[in-house]
Design a protein around this motif. Sequence first.
Motif, PDB file in Angstrom:
ATOM      1  N   ASP A 645      61.547  13.250 -19.909  1.00 34.67           N
ATOM      2  CA  ASP A 645      62.309  12.153 -19.315  1.00 34.67           C
ATOM      3  C   ASP A 645      61.414  11.341 -18.384  1.00 34.67           C
ATOM      4  O   ASP A 645      60.263  11.697 -18.118  1.00 34.67           O
ATOM      5  N   ARG A 646      61.967  10.263 -17.852  1.00 35.76           N
ATOM      6  CA  ARG A 646      61.244   9.417 -16.903  1.00 35.76           C
ATOM      7  C   ARG A 646      61.935   9.487 -15.546  1.00 35.76           C
ATOM      8  O   ARG A 646      63.167   9.568 -15.472  1.00 35.76           O
ATOM      9  N   THR A 647      61.152   9.457 -14.488  1.00 36.32           N
ATOM     10  CA  THR A 647      61.729   9.437 -13.150  1.00 36.32           C
ATOM     11  C   THR A 647      61.764   8.031 -12.580  1.00 36.32           C
ATOM     12  O   THR A 647      62.431   7.783 -11.587  1.00 36.32           O
ATOM     13  N   ASP A 648      61.012   7.116 -13.183  1.00 39.76           N
ATOM     14  CA  ASP A 648      61.192   5.693 -12.910  1.00 39.76           C
ATOM     15  C   ASP A 648      60.947   4.954 -14.220  1.00 39.76           C
ATOM     16  O   ASP A 648      60.488   5.539 -15.198  1.00 39.76           O
ATOM     17  N   ILE A 649      61.263   3.677 -14.252  1.00 33.47           N
ATOM     18  CA  ILE A 649      61.183   2.946 -15.518  1.00 33.47           C
ATOM     19  C   ILE A 649      60.137   1.831 -15.472  1.00 33.47           C
ATOM     20  O   ILE A 649      60.107   0.975 -16.345  1.00 33.47           O
ATOM     21  N   ASN A 650      59.285   1.852 -14.462  1.00 35.19           N
ATOM     22  CA  ASN A 650      58.242   0.842 -14.359  1.00 35.19           C
ATOM     23  C   ASN A 650      57.114   1.104 -15.349  1.00 35.19           C
ATOM     24  O   ASN A 650      56.884   2.248 -15.770  1.00 35.19           O
ATOM     25  N   LEU A 651      56.409   0.051 -15.694  1.00 35.51           N
ATOM     26  CA  LEU A 651      55.162   0.235 -16.428  1.00 35.51           C
ATOM     27  C   LEU A 651      54.216   1.030 -15.539  1.00 35.51           C
ATOM     28  O   LEU A 651      54.079   0.726 -14.350  1.00 35.51           O
ATOM     29  N   PRO A 652      53.582   2.103 -16.058  1.00 35.13           N
ATOM     30  CA  PRO A 652      52.687   2.900 -15.208  1.00 35.13           C
ATOM     31  C   PRO A 652      51.682   2.035 -14.450  1.00 35.13           C
ATOM     32  O   PRO A 652      51.153   1.040 -14.970  1.00 35.13           O
ATOM     33  N   ALA A 653      51.426   2.420 -13.209  1.00 34.66           N
ATOM     34  CA  ALA A 653      50.643   1.601 -12.292  1.00 34.66           C
ATOM     35  C   ALA A 653      49.271   1.238 -12.845  1.00 34.66           C
ATOM     36  O   ALA A 653      48.800   0.104 -12.678  1.00 34.66           O
ATOM     37  N   VAL A 654      48.602   2.168 -13.514  1.00 34.86           N
ATOM     38  CA  VAL A 654      47.246   1.905 -13.990  1.00 34.86           C
ATOM     39  C   VAL A 654      47.250   0.808 -15.053  1.00 34.86           C
ATOM     40  O   VAL A 654      46.295   0.027 -15.178  1.00 34.86           O
ATOM     41  N   GLN A 655      48.342   0.712 -15.824  1.00 37.78           N
ATOM     42  CA  GLN A 655      48.438  -0.356 -16.820  1.00 37.78           C
ATOM     43  C   GLN A 655      48.755  -1.701 -16.162  1.00 37.78           C
ATOM     44  O   GLN A 655      48.241  -2.741 -16.569  1.00 37.78           O
ATOM     45  N   ARG A 656      49.592  -1.672 -15.150  1.00 39.22           N
ATOM     46  CA  ARG A 656      49.878  -2.922 -14.442  1.00 39.22           C
ATOM     47  C   ARG A 656      48.610  -3.451 -13.769  1.00 39.22           C
ATOM     48  O   ARG A 656      48.354  -4.663 -13.770  1.00 39.22           O
ATOM     49  N   GLN A 657      47.832  -2.550 -13.213  1.00 41.39           N
ATOM     50  CA  GLN A 657      46.573  -2.980 -12.591  1.00 41.39           C
ATOM     51  C   GLN A 657      45.652  -3.628 -13.614  1.00 41.39           C
ATOM     52  O   GLN A 657      44.956  -4.610 -13.309  1.00 41.39           O
ATOM     53  N   LEU A 658      45.646  -3.093 -14.835  1.00 49.19           N
ATOM     54  CA  LEU A 658      44.848  -3.697 -15.904  1.00 49.19           C
ATOM     55  C   LEU A 658      45.329  -5.123 -16.192  1.00 49.19           C
ATOM     56  O   LEU A 658      44.522  -6.053 -16.290  1.00 49.19           O
ATOM     57  N   LEU A 659      46.636  -5.298 -16.333  1.00 45.83           N
ATOM     58  CA  LEU A 659      47.185  -6.620 -16.636  1.00 45.83           C
ATOM     59  C   LEU A 659      46.849  -7.620 -15.532  1.00 45.83           C
ATOM     60  O   LEU A 659      46.471  -8.771 -15.803  1.00 45.83           O
ATOM     61  N   GLU A 660      46.980  -7.200 -14.285  1.00 46.46           N
ATOM     62  CA  GLU A 660      46.698  -8.102 -13.165  1.00 46.46           C
ATOM     63  C   GLU A 660      45.221  -8.498 -13.130  1.00 46.46           C
ATOM     64  O   GLU A 660      44.880  -9.658 -12.855  1.00 46.46           O
ATOM     65  N   ALA A 661      44.352  -7.519 -13.429  1.00 48.47           N
ATOM     66  CA  ALA A 661      42.917  -7.809 -13.413  1.00 48.47           C
ATOM     67  C   ALA A 661      42.550  -8.799 -14.512  1.00 48.47           C
ATOM     68  O   ALA A 661      41.755  -9.727 -14.292  1.00 48.47           O
ATOM     69  N   VAL A 662      43.115  -8.608 -15.689  1.00 48.39           N
ATOM     70  CA  VAL A 662      42.814  -9.500 -16.805  1.00 48.39           C
ATOM     71  C   VAL A 662      43.415 -10.886 -16.564  1.00 48.39           C
ATOM     72  O   VAL A 662      42.795 -11.916 -16.857  1.00 48.39           O
ATOM     73  N   ALA A 663      44.628 -10.926 -16.017  1.00 53.10           N
ATOM     74  CA  ALA A 663      45.270 -12.215 -15.741  1.00 53.10           C
ATOM     75  C   ALA A 663      44.468 -13.028 -14.721  1.00 53.10           C
ATOM     76  O   ALA A 663      44.495 -14.266 -14.748  1.00 53.10           O
ATOM     77  N   SER A 664      43.733 -12.339 -13.859  1.00 51.70           N
ATOM     78  CA  SER A 664      42.952 -13.046 -12.834  1.00 51.70           C
ATOM     79  C   SER A 664      41.818 -13.868 -13.432  1.00 51.70           C
ATOM     80  O   SER A 664      41.247 -14.721 -12.756  1.00 51.70           O
ATOM     81  N   THR A 665      41.494 -13.631 -14.704  1.00 49.87           N
ATOM     82  CA  THR A 665      40.466 -14.443 -15.367  1.00 49.87           C
ATOM     83  C   THR A 665      40.977 -15.832 -15.704  1.00 49.87           C
ATOM     84  O   THR A 665      40.189 -16.718 -16.061  1.00 49.87           O
ATOM     85  N   GLY A 666      42.292 -16.012 -15.639  1.00 46.78           N
ATOM     86  CA  GLY A 666      42.882 -17.301 -15.971  1.00 46.78           C
ATOM     87  C   GLY A 666      43.129 -17.511 -17.445  1.00 46.78           C
ATOM     88  O   GLY A 666      43.636 -18.566 -17.847  1.00 46.78           O
TER      89      GLY A 666
END
Length: 887
Positions: A645-666
Motif C-alpha cells: 500500500d501507499r502511505t501518501d500519494i505524492n510522486l516520490p521526492a527523488v522523481q519530483r527533484q528530477l522533474l524540477e531540475a530538468v524543467a530549470s533548463t527551460g
Amino acid sequence: MLMIKTACTLLAASLFSFTATSCLAQNASSMPLDQQSRQSYEKRAAELVSRMTLEEKVSQMKNHAAAIPRLGIPEYDWWSEALHGVARAGYATVFPQAIGMAATWDTGLVHQEADIISTEARAKFAQAQAAGNHSIFHGLDFWSPNINIFRDPRWGRGQETYGEDPYLTGRLGIAFITGLQGNDPSMFKTIATAKHYAVHSGPESTRHKVNIDPSPHDLEDTYLPAFRAAITEGKSDSIMCAYNSVNGQPACANTMLLVDTLRRDWGFKGYVVSDCDAVDDMYSAVGHHFSPDAAHASALAVKAGTDLDCGTAYSGLIDAVHQKLISEADIDRAVTRLFAARYALGLFDKPGATAYSRIAPAQNDTEADSAVSLKAAQESIVLLRNQNHTLPLSHSIKTLAVIGPNAEDSRVLEGNYNGVPSHPVTPLAGIQKTFSAMGTKVLYEQGSPRVSELPLVVPSSAFVGGLKAEYFKTGDLTGASSAQQDSHIDFDWNQAAPLSVGDAHDFSVRWRGQFQPVAAGTQTFRVQLQQCFPCAGTTSYKIFFDGKQVAALSSPDNDLRKQKFSFTVPFANTNPVRFRMEYSHTGGTLGAGVTLKWQPSVEALRARAVDIAKQADAVIAVVGLSPDLEGEEMPVHIPGFSGGDRTDINLPAVQRQLLEAVASTGKPLIVVLTSGSAVAVDWTATHAEALLEAWYPGENGGTAIADVLSGKVNPAGRLPVTVYQSVDQLPAFEDYSMKGRTYRYFTQKPLYSFGYGLSYSTFTYQNLHLSTVSLPAGQGLHVDFDVENTSSVPGDEVAQLYLTPPSSPTNPLRKLVGFKRISIGAHQTQHVSFDVSPRSLSMVNEKGNRAVLPGSYTLFAGGAQPADASMGATQMFEITGTQMLPR
C-alpha cells in the motif's frame, strides 16, 4: 447398464488419461451437447459424486483436486489467473492492467480482450493436456475479474480493479465476464470468478484479520452493486469470497453475503471459492480467531456455501463430518457444484468434440491479439494537461531527451497478475522507434531511481554500444548458440524459455559489453530473479567486471528467497570497463528470468539527465510508480510505501527533484506517468507543458505512448478514479465509510476528477432530449442527444451521463448512469442515446433499502463531470411516486 458403466470406468482407470474420462459423459447422459442444460450438468455431477467416498469428495474441494483413478477422474487445479491476459503460464498477450482497461471506458473493447484471453486459455489448456500437465495456472476457470471498489488510492491492489465507481465497474465487469465465458449457451469457454466478495479494498497489512462494519447504506450503494451486476447480468459462474470479516463474520462463512444475498436474492447457481488461506484465517493465530480449528472453520465455510478452498483448511472436513459439525449432504452439495462446472467446461467430453476444445496452441499470442493489446493501450491513455497545445509534438523537433526511471523497465508494462509478453515495447523503445523514423534524434538517461531506497534496472545507457548476447539450448553455455543484441538485462521468462532457444527445457545466456559508471567510487548492484510460485529448477549466474568475478550463485529456485543478491564494485573513474554476465536455468522454465539492478549516485544520474535536456528541443520524462512498489501484501516498507500500500500519494521526492531540475533548463517538459493508482502530481500539473497517465499499459505500452505523443493517435482515455491533491483530503485508510470518498461523496476540489480527460479534438453537446420530464417511479428513461466534433481532428469522445438527485444525507452528489465511447470524424456529428434503468435512477436510504424516489432530478450529458466539461447539456425532470427495488 451397470455393467457398461463398470467396464467404461475400468477402461478409464486403466488408461488414466483425459480422453478416457469421456466415458463419464457417455454414461451420465446421451443428450446432445447443444441440448444440455445446467440442470443436466448438475444431474451428471450428482450421479458421479454419489459414487465417491467421503475422502474422495473432500479431495475435490481443494484448489488442486486430486485424481480419482477408479472413476477415471484426472487431477485438476482450479487456480488460474487472467486479470489482463492469461497469467503465470508463459507467453501470452498482455493487455493493459485492469485500471487501464477501465480508463478506456470501452465495454466492447474490454469484452474483446476477455474473448481473446479465453481463446489463449483454451490454446494453452490444449497444449498442457497434450503434455499431461495438470498443474496450477493451466486450468480453464479464472480468478478474475477483481471488481472491488477502488475507494482509496492508497490501496496497492487498486490497480487490479475498474476504479471507484460502482456503475462503471459493473458494466466493465459484465463485459469481461461474458468475454471470458463465451457465447455458447450449452457450455463455458472458460469460467470467470468475480472477486473479492465483499467490502474488500485494503489495507493489505490487516486483510487477514480485519472486521469491517459497513453501514447498510454503503453496503448496498457502493460495495455490492458491481457484484450483483456480475451475477445477475454477467452470469459469472464463480465468485471468490474475501479475507476480511463483514459485520463480525468472515466473508467465506458469512451467511448474509453467501446465503441471503448471493444465492437467495441474486439467484446464484455457481460455485464459491475462497481467497487463498481465507478459511485458514478463520482459526489461525494471525487471523480472525473465529473458529477453534480447521474442522470447525471448514464446516462453517461449507455450510455457508464456500465450495472450494484455496488453502489447507478443508483437510479438516473429514474430521468435521465425524464430529457431526457438518453433514455429508453438505459436502455432496459443494462437490456437485464443482463437478457441474467441470462438465460445463467440457472437461469430460472427448477432446475435439466441441469448438472450444478444438482451439489449437497456435492461437495463443498471435499478431492479431497483440494488435488488440496495442489498441487497448492507446485507448487507455489519459491526457491530463496540454498547455499551449504542446502535444502532439511537432515534426520540427530535431532532438528529444527521454529521461525517467520508468522509461526502460518492463515491469511497468506488466502490472501484476500478468503473463509473459513475448515482444514487450518499453516507453523508451516505442519513442525511439517512432521518432527516429521521423528524423528526430533521441537521447536517453535514466535520471533518477523511483525511490532513493531501492535499486532499479541498469539502463541501456550504462552499456556502451549495447550487449552482445549468446543464447544456448543447454544449461552450461555449451553447444550451438543464437546471437543477438540486447540493450540491457531485464527479462521475465517465467514458464517460458527465451524466444531464441525455442522450447528448450534448460537454457543459458552470456552477455558481454562495456559498462560505463556514472561516477567514480563504489557502486552497489543487485540481481533480481523471477519470483515463482510454485518453484522448480535451479538458477545460476556469474558476473564479471574487467575479468574479475564479483558475484555468483547456484541455487534451487525454491531456496532463492533466502538468498541475498546484492554486491558492490569499486570504479576508479567513469571510463568504460569490460562486463560479462552468465545466467542459466535448468530443470524447466518455471521461475526463469533475471534483472540486473543498481543504486548509483542520485546526483550523478540527475546531472546526466540535465545534460541531455540542455541538448534537446523537448524532454519526455517517464516517471511514476511500479508493481515493485504497489501491489499485493509486499515486503516494501520505505517512506511513502508500506506492505504494497501507499502511505501518501505524492510522486516520490527523488522523481519530483528530477522533474524540477530538468524543467530549470527551460526546455518543454512532457511527463508520462505509469502507475496503477492516482498520483498527486501537483507540481507537474502546473509546471509541465503536458501530462499523460499511461497506467501499466501492457506489452505494447511503449508504442501506444509514442503514438499519442506523435499525434498518430488522438487520446480519449478518461480517469476511472479521482486524483486527490494529497492524503490530507482523505479519511483514514482503514475507514470504510464512503463519506468524503470518490467523486460521488467528495466535496472538496480534487487535482483531477473522475471521468476527466483531454483530447486533440473539441466536442460540443446539444439537443438533449428526455422521453418525459415527469417520470412515474419504476419506469425507465430514454435519453438522447447530439455530439459534434467541432475541430479538424477526428477523434474519440467518451459521452458521459450523470444524474444529480435531490439533496439528502444519503444521496450522492451525482452519479454516473450511462457512458459510451464513440468515434467522430472532423466536423461530424453523432447521435447518442441511453436507456436509463429504474435501478440507475434509484437511491439507497440509511437502512440499505433501494427505491426510486419522488423529487426533482437533473441529467447532465458531457465529456466529463458537469464542473469539468467544457461543453455539455443539462435537463431537469421529475420523478413521481415511489418504487421499491429488490436487493
